[in-house]
Scaffold this active site. Structure first.
Site, PDB file in Angstrom:
ATOM      1  N   ARG A 140      -8.016   2.578  23.679  1.00  0.00           N
ATOM      2  CA  ARG A 140      -7.028   3.367  24.424  1.00  0.00           C
ATOM      3  C   ARG A 140      -6.180   4.172  23.443  1.00  0.00           C
ATOM      4  NH1 ARG A 140      -4.211   0.748  29.430  1.00  0.00           N
ATOM      5  NH2 ARG A 140      -4.899   2.675  30.407  1.00  0.00           N
ATOM      6  N   GLN A 152      -9.370   9.527  25.376  1.00  0.00           N
ATOM      7  CA  GLN A 152      -9.017   9.580  26.793  1.00  0.00           C
ATOM      8  C   GLN A 152     -10.122  10.191  27.650  1.00  0.00           C
ATOM      9  OE1 GLN A 152      -5.253  11.612  26.968  1.00  0.00           O
ATOM     10  NE2 GLN A 152      -4.067   9.769  26.535  1.00  0.00           N
ATOM     11  N   ASP A 164     -12.609   7.472  28.691  1.00  0.00           N
ATOM     12  CA  ASP A 164     -12.041   6.257  29.272  1.00  0.00           C
ATOM     13  C   ASP A 164     -12.445   6.124  30.744  1.00  0.00           C
ATOM     14  OD1 ASP A 164     -10.552   4.115  30.104  1.00  0.00           O
ATOM     15  OD2 ASP A 164      -8.624   4.887  29.401  1.00  0.00           O
ATOM     16  N   SER A 167     -10.009   4.266  33.237  1.00  0.00           N
ATOM     17  CA  SER A 167      -8.939   5.099  33.784  1.00  0.00           C
ATOM     18  C   SER A 167      -9.461   6.067  34.846  1.00  0.00           C
ATOM     19  CB  SER A 167      -8.251   5.886  32.663  1.00  0.00           C
ATOM     20  OG  SER A 167      -7.529   5.014  31.812  1.00  0.00           O
ATOM     21  N   TYR A 169      -1.848  -2.471  27.914  1.00  0.00           N
ATOM     22  CA  TYR A 169      -2.154  -3.334  29.046  1.00  0.00           C
ATOM     23  C   TYR A 169      -1.035  -4.356  29.238  1.00  0.00           C
ATOM     24  CZ  TYR A 169      -6.972  -1.619  29.109  1.00  0.00           C
ATOM     25  OH  TYR A 169      -8.090  -0.839  29.206  1.00  0.00           O
TER      26      TYR A 169
END
Length: 403
Positions: free
Chosen positions: A120, A125, A128, A131, A229
């Site tokens: 992360r 990104q 990911d 997400s 997280y």
């Protein structure tokens, strides 16, 4: 190199690992893309769409000839052993719950990349998948709640009287939770939210929600783990959290829970008694039902009627299952881009050559050259092997005793 895209076969799965858009991206990298016939139909893409994008449509994939295999759901052990040594797989792997497949991948000499393990960090990104799929899930779960609630979400002022807005409570403010807040606000609800990370307050406010601060960090133990997280709470703090949340849950018309700890069982946030304390007709949507559930008694893929404490009605408890697959077109659009972007990072001159000096590729790698590179998964496999060895030894001793 040949890259294969299969038609997903697990019940309820409607996504696909490549779209015509990403096929163009992959062929421009120099890869030959083979798509199994009808692989994208449920996501809105015909075989002709893939052919126009540059893919070759095949009736069935010959796994043994593939150099790269992209997938959505975790592989079966039988698929892993059908790939040739040195082949690369990329997709969701659920390593903590799919240990036999991980073992098979390592034994087969397959280099596998698990999208759950993508670090992360800012430059990762676009890769990911957790997400991107949480975005879909957070949006969809609000629609699921709205369809079950026997009243409006928005405020209405009419000649016949005023209808107040529904009160929505979201527990867990990750990507899914934030999208749920935003969607519920757009539907006109009054939204509040809670997360054990106090840093989430600004994010909730930015989406138009009201943050409920339970102040669980008074003891000095941070609630935030590495990578942003949430940290799993101790049993005592979990019980305190439920006790403090109870009055907020009781006031909600809709409760949406999205809390998860990667690789572990979902934390229990809401007890059955808390659900029974809600008003008749209220709705609870548990987005984490497939990983154990945030709400006591939730069952993936089922609606359960929970009697209220006053005996005057019931609360609908909906356990979500395959929720990203309920919107396969956009879920596939995002997921396929995640895969294509990660493959682009490791492809040079038409050859997929992972660079384990790169933190993104190294972090996402699950198995390589006969080894399990993800330490927690390797430890889990070692523990499982130890348990099996102890069981065999016990059985042997028992047999010798009988003899």
């Amino acid at each position: 190199m040949k890259l294969g895209i299969a038609r997903e076969r697990r019940d309820g799965e409607r996504r696909v690992a490549a779209t015509p858009e990403t096929v163009k991206q992959l062929t421009e990298l120099g890869l030959e893309v083979l798509v199994e016939s009808r692989a994208g139909v449920t996501a809105g893409h015909s075989d002709q769409d893939y052919e126009k994008a540059g893919a070759r449509i095949v009736p069935d994939l010959d796994l043994g000839e593939l150099d790269v295999y992209a997938h959505v759901r975790p592989l079966e052990p039988s698929t892993a052993i059908s790939l040739h040594r040195g082949a690369v797989t990329i997709g969701l792997a659920s390593p903590s719950s799919e240990l036999p497949t991980v073992r098979a991948l390592a034994d087969a000499g397959v280099t596998s990349f698990a999208l759950e393990l993508v670090p992360r960090i800012s430059r990762a990104q676009s890769m990911d998948a957790l997400s991107s799929q949480a975005l879909v899930a957070g949006y969809r779960c609000v629609l699921e709640a709205a369809m079950r609630l026997p009243r409006f979400f928005p405020l209405f002022m009419t000649a016949a009287g005023t209808v107040p807005p529904a009160r929505v409570l979201v527990l867990g403010v990750g990507v899914a939770g934030l999208q749920a807040i935003g969607t519920a606000k757009r539907l006109g609800a009054r939204v509040s939210a809670n997360d054990i990370r106090p840093s989430s307050a600004d994010e909730v406010a930015s989406m138009g929600g009201t943050f409920i601060n339970l102040d669980l960090d008074k003891a000095g133990q941070t609630a935030e783990a590495a990578g942003g997280y949430a940290r799993e709470l101790t049993a005592d703090r979990g019980a305190l959290q439920r006790r403090l949340l109870a009055p907020h849950v009781a006031q909600a018309d809709v409760l949406i829970t999205t809390a998860a700890v990667p690789g572990r069982r979902a934390p229990l946030l809401v007890s059955r008694e808390m659900v029974q304390g809600m008003r008749p007709g209220s709705v609870v949507v548990d987005l984490a039902a497939e990983s154990g559930g945030n709400v006591e008694g939730s069952v993936p893929g089922r609606d359960i009627q929970v009697p209220t404490a006053d005996g005057q009605g019931h609360v609908i408890l909906a356990g979500m299952k395959d929720i990203a697959s309920t919107m396969p077109a956009d879920a596939s659009r995002l997921y396929a881009k995640n895969i294509a972007n990660l493959l682009a990072l490791m492809t040079r001159d038409g050859t997929v050559t992972p660079d384990f000096e790169d933190e993104v590729q190294a972090g996402a790698c699950l198995t390589h050259d006969g080894e399990v590179r993800h330490t927690p998964t390797a430890e889990a496999l070692a523990a499982l092997a130890g348990q099996m060895a102890a069981l065999v030894k016990t059985q042997q001793s028992s047999n010798e005793g009988v003899a």
